[in-house]
Design a protein around this motif. Structure first.
Motif, short mmCIF file in Angstrom:
data_model
loop_
_atom_site.label_atom_id
_atom_site.label_comp_id
_atom_site.label_asym_id
_atom_site.label_seq_id
_atom_site.Cartn_x
_atom_site.Cartn_y
_atom_site.Cartn_z
N PRO A 1 0.83 -1.21 0.00
CA PRO A 1 0.00 0.00 0.00
C PRO A 1 0.87 1.26 0.00
O PRO A 1 2.02 1.25 0.43
N LYS A 2 0.28 2.36 -0.47
CA LYS A 2 0.99 3.63 -0.55
C LYS A 2 1.51 4.07 0.81
O LYS A 2 2.63 4.59 0.91
N ALA A 3 0.74 3.84 1.87
CA ALA A 3 1.19 4.25 3.20
C ALA A 3 2.49 3.54 3.58
O ALA A 3 3.40 4.13 4.15
N GLN A 4 2.58 2.25 3.24
CA GLN A 4 3.81 1.51 3.53
C GLN A 4 4.95 2.01 2.64
O GLN A 4 6.10 2.10 3.09
N SER A 5 4.65 2.32 1.40
CA SER A 5 5.66 2.86 0.49
C SER A 5 6.24 4.16 1.06
O SER A 5 7.46 4.34 1.11
N ASP A 6 5.36 5.05 1.49
CA ASP A 6 5.80 6.32 2.07
C ASP A 6 6.62 6.09 3.34
O ASP A 6 7.61 6.77 3.59
N TRP A 7 6.21 5.10 4.13
CA TRP A 7 6.91 4.79 5.38
C TRP A 7 8.32 4.28 5.09
O TRP A 7 9.29 4.67 5.75
N ILE A 8 8.46 3.39 4.09
CA ILE A 8 9.79 2.89 3.73
C ILE A 8 10.68 4.06 3.30
O ILE A 8 11.83 4.18 3.74
N LYS A 9 10.16 4.92 2.43
CA LYS A 9 10.95 6.06 1.95
C LYS A 9 11.39 6.94 3.12
O LYS A 9 12.55 7.36 3.17
N GLN A 10 10.48 7.19 4.05
CA GLN A 10 10.82 8.04 5.20
C GLN A 10 11.88 7.37 6.08
O GLN A 10 12.86 8.01 6.47
N CYS A 11 11.68 6.09 6.37
CA CYS A 11 12.65 5.38 7.24
C CYS A 11 14.02 5.27 6.57
O CYS A 11 15.04 5.44 7.23
N LYS A 12 14.03 4.97 5.27
CA LYS A 12 15.31 4.86 4.56
C LYS A 12 16.02 6.21 4.54
O LYS A 12 17.24 6.28 4.70
N ALA A 13 15.25 7.29 4.34
CA ALA A 13 15.86 8.63 4.31
C ALA A 13 16.46 8.99 5.67
O ALA A 13 17.47 9.69 5.75
N ASN A 14 15.84 8.48 6.74
CA ASN A 14 16.34 8.73 8.09
C ASN A 14 17.40 7.73 8.52
O ASN A 14 17.88 7.77 9.65
N ASP A 15 17.74 6.79 7.61
CA ASP A 15 18.71 5.73 7.90
C ASP A 15 18.26 4.86 9.07
O ASP A 15 19.06 4.40 9.88
N ASP A 16 16.94 4.66 9.18
CA ASP A 16 16.38 3.78 10.21
C ASP A 16 16.58 2.33 9.81
O ASP A 16 16.78 2.01 8.64
N SER A 17 16.47 1.44 10.77
CA SER A 17 16.62 0.01 10.52
C SER A 17 15.27 -0.60 10.14
O SER A 17 14.21 -0.03 10.39
N LEU A 18 15.34 -1.80 9.57
CA LEU A 18 14.12 -2.53 9.23
C LEU A 18 13.33 -2.84 10.49
O LEU A 18 12.11 -2.73 10.50
N SER A 19 14.02 -3.20 11.56
CA SER A 19 13.30 -3.52 12.80
C SER A 19 12.57 -2.28 13.33
O SER A 19 11.46 -2.40 13.85
N PHE A 20 13.16 -1.10 13.17
CA PHE A 20 12.45 0.11 13.56
C PHE A 20 11.21 0.29 12.70
O PHE A 20 10.12 0.58 13.19
N ALA A 21 11.38 0.11 11.37
CA ALA A 21 10.26 0.31 10.46
C ALA A 21 9.12 -0.66 10.74
O ALA A 21 7.95 -0.29 10.64
N LEU A 22 9.48 -1.90 11.10
CA LEU A 22 8.45 -2.88 11.42
C LEU A 22 7.90 -2.68 12.83
O LEU A 22 6.80 -3.11 13.13
N GLY A 23 8.68 -2.04 13.68
CA GLY A 23 8.27 -1.82 15.06
C GLY A 23 8.79 -2.94 15.94
O GLY A 23 8.30 -4.06 15.87
N ASP A 24 9.82 -2.67 16.72
CA ASP A 24 10.36 -3.69 17.61
C ASP A 24 10.04 -3.34 19.06
O ASP A 24 9.20 -2.48 19.32
N GLU A 25 10.69 -3.99 19.99
CA GLU A 25 10.38 -3.79 21.41
C GLU A 25 10.65 -2.37 21.88
O GLU A 25 9.96 -1.86 22.74
N THR A 26 11.65 -1.72 21.31
CA THR A 26 11.97 -0.36 21.77
C THR A 26 11.16 0.69 21.01
O THR A 26 11.00 1.80 21.49
N THR A 27 10.70 0.34 19.83
CA THR A 27 9.85 1.26 19.06
C THR A 27 8.62 0.48 18.64
O THR A 27 8.56 -0.03 17.53
N PRO A 28 7.65 0.37 19.51
CA PRO A 28 6.50 -0.50 19.23
C PRO A 28 5.79 -0.13 17.93
O PRO A 28 5.96 0.94 17.39
#
Length: 136
Positions: free
Chosen positions: A57-84
């Protein structure tokens, strides 16, 4: 890399072969398919995108672009224990999770992760192919 899929390249080659066959058959229509043409098709095929791109979905597409631009990790993007997952829900990426739709929700995560790793995907609502440029 182009926005062509492997199927697009294949269809172009089939069209060229059909035209070359007509030319060789004495009709005089079309062009001969040269060795250089064949090599170009092989290069195009190698550079083309796979036909089975992840569709998200577009929302996930936008989220990937934002996280990649911020150099976030995949676990952050998916939501892990420290970033639910609430973080992602804020961006309407993972809304609607219940125990009843757990399987669908996990499939969405798997498709999201595939898109993340490949760096290319198709947007569900528009059919647009999104490619993230590799770091240089």
């Amino acid at each position: 890399m182009s926005n062509e899929t492997k199927r697009d390249v294949f269809n172009g080659l089939v069209e060229e072969l059909a035209n070359a066959y007509i030319a060789l058959d004495g009709e005089g229509i079309g062009d001969d398919l040269t060795n250089e043409d064949k090599q170009d098709y092989l290069k195009d095929y190698d550079n083309a995108l796979p036909d089975d791109l992840p569709v998200i979905p577009k929302a996930q597409s936008d989220w990937i672009k934002q996280c990649k631009a911020n150099d976030d990790s995949l676990s952050f993007a998916l939501g892990d224990e420290t970033t639910p997952i609430e973080v992602a829900k804020t961006f309407r990426v993972w809304s609607g999770y219940t125990d009843k739709n757990k399987d669908k929700w996990l499939k969405l995560q798997n498709t999201f992760a595939s898109a993340w790793v490949l760096g290319v995907w198709r947007v569900e609502e528009t059919g647009e192919i999104v490619k993230l440029e590799a770091e240089k």
